[in-house]
Structures are given as structure tokens and as C-alpha cells.
Enzyme design. Structure first.
Site, PDB file in Angstrom:
ATOM      1  N   GLY A  95      -4.704  -2.250   5.407  1.00  0.00           N
ATOM      2  CA  GLY A  95      -4.048  -3.452   4.895  1.00  0.00           C
ATOM      3  C   GLY A  95      -4.973  -4.672   5.036  1.00  0.00           C
ATOM      4  O   GLY A  95      -5.056  -5.645   4.037  1.00  0.00           O
ATOM      5  N   ARG A  96      -5.287  -5.039   6.244  1.00  0.00           N
ATOM      6  CA  ARG A  96      -5.684  -6.094   6.814  1.00  0.00           C
ATOM      7  C   ARG A  96      -7.352  -6.333   6.249  1.00  0.00           C
ATOM      8  O   ARG A  96      -7.823  -7.357   6.349  1.00  0.00           O
ATOM      9  CB  ARG A  96      -5.589  -6.624   8.299  1.00  0.00           C
ATOM     10  CG  ARG A  96      -6.176  -5.527   8.980  1.00  0.00           C
ATOM     11  CD  ARG A  96      -5.854  -5.454  10.596  1.00  0.00           C
ATOM     12  NE  ARG A  96      -6.243  -4.263  11.353  1.00  0.00           N
ATOM     13  CZ  ARG A  96      -5.620  -3.110  11.563  1.00  0.00           C
ATOM     14  NH1 ARG A  96      -4.643  -3.122  10.848  1.00  0.00           N
ATOM     15  NH2 ARG A  96      -6.141  -2.409  12.548  1.00  0.00           N
ATOM     16  N   GLU A 100      -4.726  -7.512  15.344  1.00  0.00           N
ATOM     17  CA  GLU A 100      -4.080  -6.052  15.040  1.00  0.00           C
ATOM     18  C   GLU A 100      -5.256  -5.084  15.119  1.00  0.00           C
ATOM     19  O   GLU A 100      -4.952  -3.839  15.332  1.00  0.00           O
ATOM     20  CB  GLU A 100      -3.598  -6.130  13.450  1.00  0.00           C
ATOM     21  CG  GLU A 100      -2.742  -5.139  13.497  1.00  0.00           C
ATOM     22  CD  GLU A 100      -1.829  -4.931  12.068  1.00  0.00           C
ATOM     23  OE1 GLU A 100      -0.372  -4.954  12.102  1.00  0.00           O
ATOM     24  OE2 GLU A 100      -2.243  -5.136  10.981  1.00  0.00           O
ATOM     25  N   GLU A 143      10.450  -4.765   4.403  1.00  0.00           N
ATOM     26  CA  GLU A 143      10.629  -6.332   4.042  1.00  0.00           C
ATOM     27  C   GLU A 143      10.436  -6.448   2.707  1.00  0.00           C
ATOM     28  O   GLU A 143      11.184  -7.036   1.840  1.00  0.00           O
ATOM     29  CB  GLU A 143       9.578  -6.817   4.981  1.00  0.00           C
ATOM     30  CG  GLU A 143      10.070  -7.185   6.250  1.00  0.00           C
ATOM     31  CD  GLU A 143       9.371  -6.075   7.343  1.00  0.00           C
ATOM     32  OE1 GLU A 143       9.155  -4.902   6.754  1.00  0.00           O
ATOM     33  OE2 GLU A 143       9.261  -6.625   8.330  1.00  0.00           O
ATOM     34  N   LYS A 154       0.816  -1.333  -0.183  1.00  0.00           N
ATOM     35  CA  LYS A 154      -0.052  -0.036   0.109  1.00  0.00           C
ATOM     36  C   LYS A 154       0.799   1.281   0.069  1.00  0.00           C
ATOM     37  O   LYS A 154       0.662   2.251  -0.772  1.00  0.00           O
ATOM     38  CB  LYS A 154      -0.955   0.065   1.255  1.00  0.00           C
ATOM     39  CG  LYS A 154      -1.845   1.073   1.424  1.00  0.00           C
ATOM     40  CD  LYS A 154      -2.718   0.959   2.466  1.00  0.00           C
ATOM     41  CE  LYS A 154      -3.812   2.315   2.843  1.00  0.00           C
ATOM     42  NZ  LYS A 154      -4.507   2.124   3.935  1.00  0.00           N
ATOM     43  N   HIS A 189      -5.368 -34.140  17.383  1.00  0.00           N
ATOM     44  CA  HIS A 189      -4.279 -34.898  17.950  1.00  0.00           C
ATOM     45  C   HIS A 189      -3.185 -34.294  18.449  1.00  0.00           C
ATOM     46  O   HIS A 189      -2.044 -34.447  18.445  1.00  0.00           O
ATOM     47  CB  HIS A 189      -3.608 -35.899  16.877  1.00  0.00           C
ATOM     48  CG  HIS A 189      -4.666 -36.730  16.252  1.00  0.00           C
ATOM     49  ND1 HIS A 189      -4.744 -38.059  16.676  1.00  0.00           N
ATOM     50  CD2 HIS A 189      -5.940 -36.551  15.361  1.00  0.00           C
ATOM     51  CE1 HIS A 189      -6.041 -38.610  15.989  1.00  0.00           C
ATOM     52  NE2 HIS A 189      -6.495 -37.768  15.500  1.00  0.00           N
ATOM     53  N   LYS A 233       9.468  -1.437  14.730  1.00  0.00           N
ATOM     54  CA  LYS A 233       9.954  -0.917  13.236  1.00  0.00           C
ATOM     55  C   LYS A 233      11.051   0.369  13.742  1.00  0.00           C
ATOM     56  O   LYS A 233      12.214   0.186  12.796  1.00  0.00           O
ATOM     57  CB  LYS A 233       8.680  -0.247  12.537  1.00  0.00           C
ATOM     58  CG  LYS A 233       7.966  -1.256  11.602  1.00  0.00           C
ATOM     59  CD  LYS A 233       7.206  -0.421  10.569  1.00  0.00           C
ATOM     60  CE  LYS A 233       6.001  -0.850  10.611  1.00  0.00           C
ATOM     61  NZ  LYS A 233       4.947  -0.052   9.721  1.00  0.00           N
TER      62      LYS A 233
HETATM   63  C1  G6Q Z   1      -2.487  -3.969   7.967  1.00  0.00           C
HETATM   64  C2  G6Q Z   1      -1.417  -3.442   8.356  1.00  0.00           C
HETATM   65  C3  G6Q Z   1      -0.096  -3.856   7.965  1.00  0.00           C
HETATM   66  C4  G6Q Z   1       0.357  -3.745   6.654  1.00  0.00           C
HETATM   67  C5  G6Q Z   1       1.573  -4.164   6.272  1.00  0.00           C
HETATM   68  C6  G6Q Z   1       2.101  -3.894   4.801  1.00  0.00           C
HETATM   69  O1  G6Q Z   1      -3.706  -3.697   8.216  1.00  0.00           O
HETATM   70  O2  G6Q Z   1      -1.223  -2.034   8.226  1.00  0.00           O
HETATM   71  O3  G6Q Z   1      -0.023  -5.342   8.164  1.00  0.00           O
HETATM   72  O4  G6Q Z   1      -0.473  -4.302   5.646  1.00  0.00           O
HETATM   73  O5  G6Q Z   1       2.698  -3.404   7.177  1.00  0.00           O
HETATM   74  O6  G6Q Z   1       2.082  -2.495   4.486  1.00  0.00           O
HETATM   75  P1  G6Q Z   1       2.291  -2.140   3.038  1.00  0.00           P
HETATM   76  O7  G6Q Z   1       1.174  -2.781   2.294  1.00  0.00           O
HETATM   77  O8  G6Q Z   1       2.372  -0.857   2.975  1.00  0.00           O
HETATM   78  O9  G6Q Z   1       3.372  -2.533   2.673  1.00  0.00           O
END
Ligand code: G6Q
Length: 546
Positions: free
Chosen positions: A270-271, A356, A215, A209, A387, A507
Site C-alpha cells: 500500500g505505502r 509503517e 473505512e 487494494k 516560527h 482493527k
Molecule cells: C500500507 C498499508 C495500509 C493500507 C491501508 C488501505 O502499506 O498496507 O496503509 O494501504 O490499510 O488498505 P486498502 O488499500 O486495502 O484499502
């Protein structure tokens, strides 16, 4: 919107606290004996999902009080605010309008005067055209070969949804293509995902996003090196990399063609983004039509959530039950147990969605909270968990409410398997609720010394969610069910379910330490003695290995 009396001062909350004192001793055996129709009565059905919540430690009084709590917390008003695109993510001053991602074309949902639905459909159409190109083989790699491998690079919300949906809908996916998902900055993730693939036939989707996530950018750069090592020409990036992002500039700087960039908006968290362009890998796997079916399932649950009376509303009921156990029974965790192998990544996906969103200790107006908020969510597909950790759920000292998820028809019917699988779902929920008394154990001729070990107290609550078959639409309904249940819980707890400040400190510190590790003298002294010693040990070991 935030001026609400403290949750624990609400009349319904106080009444629930009192009511709990009666309910904590009441056994599900008694509740079922008192009402022979309970198993049919405490059920509700919507958007292809049948929820049986009769095996919960509730009476009609409990449910009435929970519904009153929802009223006193203004749930109806907050649902309305979400669907109207109000900035309900108050700490980031953003709307949380993921419901617009699956609204039909003719609907209008305004965010800052823009029609979000029209924008969504324009992107969906572009995604569909792109997927048709790739799936048909018309899209060619730099050396003229068709694409056979898709690698999604992203993390958190830009990974968990795509990988969960790919696994869940694998049955519907084109089997002539390989899909892989790289998220971890640990190089092993990328190296293992690429080691047997040919760059000439591989397409990377860089999902981010912000397009600033360290990463993802590190993995994308290494993927680029891997690709160009064989293809040798910078121009190859155009055919082998596409992006999903809100940051067009960042994408262009990386060298990805703006024409191959699929956008979304700051009102998609994001989620909450697996049904946006972040789902490009899903659409590549299952095709645009199935993807639209999935959106249809999401939308059906959205309509239900917005319009059904609360006493018949699946997400509301599930959300209120979570509050009941977390805040009154002090249950710390909830287990999600899908009896379908395709849903193996569903608990991991829900872990982010719920933890989250609702792992917060501050109300919307910044007050420190003095009650429990989001539970720890965990789970594994059945029957594997039986199990392993079910022992603790049946006989441990902790209360673990469970969600069983199962389907009447298997997508892979092999003789005998599905009846056996389903027998296990029903048996587990029954055993948890009703257990086995000492009298019953004795009557089986069990030696006296073993009786206490073989007693099952029961009274362990569970929901059973049943659907006909795992289809794209049902997956959409299921995800939307949990999204809205999480929202319901967040409203009751008066927290912002759409921010995630708790990920920031780690972070920031990692960035600082990474800088120190790059420097020659590793200036670790500025840390506490434990961190300093660990860094020194690592640097020493790294140095001697060079
Ligand atoms: C979700 C969070 C988080 C995000 C990641 C990746 O709700 O905001 O999990 O999706 O940190 O972020 P980017 O899509 O910006 O790389």
C-alpha cells in the site's frame, strides 16, 4: 536469507560502537575546520537530486565503518533480491517489486513466472485512455454532464500517496477540475468534501487494494447514497464510480463496472503504491504525460540505487546515516523540512512510508530486537516550522537530525520571495551545525545573565537535498530516494520493511466494539475497567442525545 548473526555482534557494529565514543564529543566546527573542502567533498548527485551530507557528525572513518556494516548485512544481495522479485516480504510471502511499476516497457521483471512490467504497462495504457476521456469531457455523467470533480476515497497507502502527489504537482494540474481526498471514517471528511459539489459532475475513485477496508467501504457506500439521492438511478454508479483494487469480485459486488476497474498486484505494498493505478487521481490531475515523467524520475533513482557504488549511493548514504543517529546517538526522531509549499503533505506521506515500514521489534527470523529500529518522522514545510518547533531543534535537549529539501527555482516566482526562502534553508542548516559560542554572544555585548540563553551549541546534524525545480520527475526521484533509504535501514536492522502486523490488533478490537455498540445492551463488560467505563459513558451520552 534470514540466517544472519545478530546485528550487534557484527564486527562493523562493534567498531562503530567504539568509534562513537570518539565522535560523540567532536564538533562539526572542528570537522569543517580540519577539511576546508568538506562541504564539496561530502556531497553526491543522482537523478536530479544533489545531497549535501557534510553537516553530519561523521568522518571518513565513520563512513567507512557504516559502509562495512552495509556489506556485513548483505545489502548488495538484498537489493538484488528485491529487484529480482524474490519474496523479500517474508512474513506475507510476497515480493516487494514496486520498482517494476516504473520500469520502462522493454524491461522484464518476473514474479512467479509472469512479466510484471508488461502487466504494469497494460494498466498504465488503460489509465491513460480513461484519463483522456475524463479530462477531455468525453466521459459523461449519468445526466450527460462532463466530470468536473474527482473524489478519491481510500485510506493509508490508498490515500497518503495520492493526496501528497496531487498537492506536490498541483502546478501541473488541470485547474478546471476539483480534486478532493476522503479517508477518515469520521463522516465529517466525506460531508465536507461533498457539500458544495454536484453529484452530476462528480466522479469517485474508490481506492482499496483489498476492497475490504472498513473505512473506505463505509465512505464509498455513503458516497453512493449521496450520489443516488440526486441521480435517483442505480445505473448512475457506472458513470460516477471507478475503482482501483486487486479484488475484482469485491468491486463488482459494489456495482462498479469491471471495465472501470484498474488493477494492481499483491507485490505492491500500500505505502509503495502511489505510482501504480492508486495514482489514478494523480494522472487525472496532471495528465498521462506528466505521470510518465514522474515514473521516469522514480526509475532514474531505482537505477542509481541498484548500480551506484555504495559510497556514491544517495539512498544508501541516507539510510546508513539514519542508522548511525538512531542506534549510536540514540536520536529518537528525524525531521523532514521541505522548503516548498507544494510539498506540504510530504512529511505525512513519509511518516507512513518510514514508520509503517521500519517500526518493528522483531527480526526476519522472529527474534526480539535489542537495538533501535525506525525513527519517528515528522515535519512541516519551511518557513512555518521556524516560527514553531525549530526552537527545540536548535536549543532543546534532544538530538533531531533534519532533512532540508529545497529547489533552486520557484514555480511561482514573486519578486524577492524565493531568495528569502532559500536564505532561510541555508541559514537554518548553518545555525544548526555551527551554532554560536558564549564568546561570540559576549562579543555582541549581551548582558552576562542572558549569555547562556543565547548560546547555540550547534553540532546538530542535517542533510540538504537540492534540486533544480519541483517537477513530476523530481517528485518521483525524491519518493524513490526515501523508499530505498527505508529499505537500506530495514536491511541493516534485519526486519521486514514490507509487512504491517502492528495495525491488526486495533482493527480487530474496533470491529468487536463496533458490534457491541450496534447491539442494544452494549456488552462492554468483557473489557478492562477503563474501556468498559468509556464505552458506558459513550453509550449513555448517545442514548440521551437520541
Ligand atoms: C500500507 C498499508 C495500509 C493500507 C491501508 C488501505 O502499506 O498496507 O496503509 O494501504 O490499510 O488498505 P486498502 O488499500 O486495502 O484499502
Amino acid at each position: 536469507m534470514t540466517a544472519q548473526p545478530p546485528l550487534t555482534a557484527l564486527p562493523a557494529w562493534k567498531a562503530l560502537a567504539e568509534h562513537y565514543q570518539q565522535m560523540r564529543q567532536r564538533h562539526l566546527r572542528q570537522l569543517f575546520a580540519d577539511d576546508p573542502r568538506r562541504g564539496e567533498r561530502l556531497t553526491v548527485e543522482a537523478a536530479g537530486l544533489y545531497l549535501d551530507y557534510s553537516k553530519h557528525r561523521v568522518t571518513d572513518v565513520t563512513l567507512g565503518l557504516l559502509l562495512r556494516l552495509a556489506e556485513e548485512c548483505g545489502l548488495a544481495r538484498r537489493i538484488d533480491a528485491m529487484f529480482r522479485g524474490e519474496k523479500i516480504n517474508v512474513t506475507e510471502q510476497r515480493a516487494a517489486l514496486h520498482v517494476a511499476l516504473r520500469a520502462p516497457k522493454h524491461e522484464r521483471m518476473l514474479v512467479d513466472g509472469m512479466d510484471a512490467v508488461a502487466e504494469v504497462h497494460a494498466v498504465l495504457d488503460r489509465m491513460a485512455a480513461f484519463c483522456d476521456e475524463v479530462r477531455s469531457g468525453r466521459w459523461r455523467g449519468h445526466t450527460g454532464r462532463p466530470i468536473r470533480n474527482i473524489i478519491n476515497i481510500g485510506i493509508g497507502g490508498s490515500d497518503l500517496g495520492p493526496v501528497m502527489a496531487y498537492e506536490a504537482l498541483r502546478h501541473y494540474s488541470g485547474r478546471d477540475m476539483t480534486f478532493r481526498f476522503v479517508s477518515n471514517v469520521d463522516a465529517t471528511d466525506l460531508v465536507e468534501a461533498t457539500r458544495d459539489l454536484d453529484p452530476e459532475e462528480t466522479l469517485f475513485i474508490v481506492c482499496s487494494k483489498t476492497f475490504t477496508t472498513i473505512e473506505t467501504l463505509t465512505n464509498a457506500h455513503s458516497a453512493r447514497v449521496w450520489c443516488l439521492r440526486k441521480l435517483g438511478d442505480e445505473r448512475a454508479v457506472r458513470q460516477h464510480f471507478v475503482a482501483v483494487s486487486t479484488n475484482r469480485e469485491g468491486v463488482a459486488t459494489f456495482g462498479i463496472d469491471p471495465a472501470n476497474t484498474f488493477g494492481f498486484w499483491d507485490w505492491v505494498g500500500g505505502r509503495y503504491s502511489m505510482d501504480s493505478a492508486i495514482g489514478l487521481s494523480t494522472m487525472l490531475a496532471i495528465g498521462p504525460e506528466h505521470f510518465r515523467d514522474m515514473l521516469g524520475g522514480f526509475h532514474a533513482m531505482d537505477v542509481h540505487f541498484r548500480t551506484a557504488p555504495f559510497e556514491r549511493n544517495l539512498p544508501v548514504i541516507m539510510g546508513l546515516l539514519a542508522v548511525w543517529y538512531g542506534d549510536f546517538f540514540d536520536a529518537q526522531t528525524v525531521a523532514v523540512l521541505p522548503y516548498d509549499q507544494y510539498l506540504k503533505r510530504f512529511p505525512a506521506y513519509l511518516q507512513q512510508l518510514t514508520m509503517e515500514s521500519n517500526g518493528k521489534h522483531t527480526t526476519l527470523d522472529g527474534t526480539r530486537i535489542d537495538y533501535q529500529t525506525g525513527p519517528i518522522l515528522w515535519g512541516e514545510p519551511g518557513t512555518n516550522g521556524q516560527h514553531s518547533f525549530y526552537q527545540l531543534i536548535h536549543q532543546g535537549t534532544k538530538l533531531v537530525p533534519c532533512d532540508f529539501i529545497a529547489f533552486c527555482r520557484s514555480l511561482n516566482p514573486l519578486d524577492g520571495h524565493h531568495d528569502l526562502l532559500m536564505a532561510n534553508v541555508f541559514a537554518q542548516a548553518e545555525a544548526l551545525a555551527f551554532g554560536r559560542t558564549a564568546g561570540e554572544v559576549e562579543a555582541e555585548g549581551t548582558p552576562a545573565s542572558l549569555v547562556p540563553h543565547r548560546v547555540f551549541e550547534g553540532n546538530r546534524p542535517s542533510s540538504t537535498i537540492l534540486a533544480e525545480r519541483l517537477t513530476p520527475a523530481i517528485l518521483g526521484s525524491l519518493v524513490a530516494l526515501y523508499e530505498h533509504s527505508v529499505f537500506t535501514q530495514g536491511v541493516i536492522w534485519n526486519i521486514d520493511s514490507f509487512d504491517q502486523w502492528g495495525v491488526e490488533l486495533g482493527k480487530t478490537l474496533a470491529q468487536r466494539i463496533a458490534g457491541e455498540l450496534r447491539g442494544s445492551s452494549a456488552a462492554a463488560d468483557a473489557h478492562d475497567s477503563s474501556t468498559t467505563a468509556l464505552i458506558r459513558r459513550y453509550v449513555g451520552s448517545r442514548g440521551s442525545a437520541r
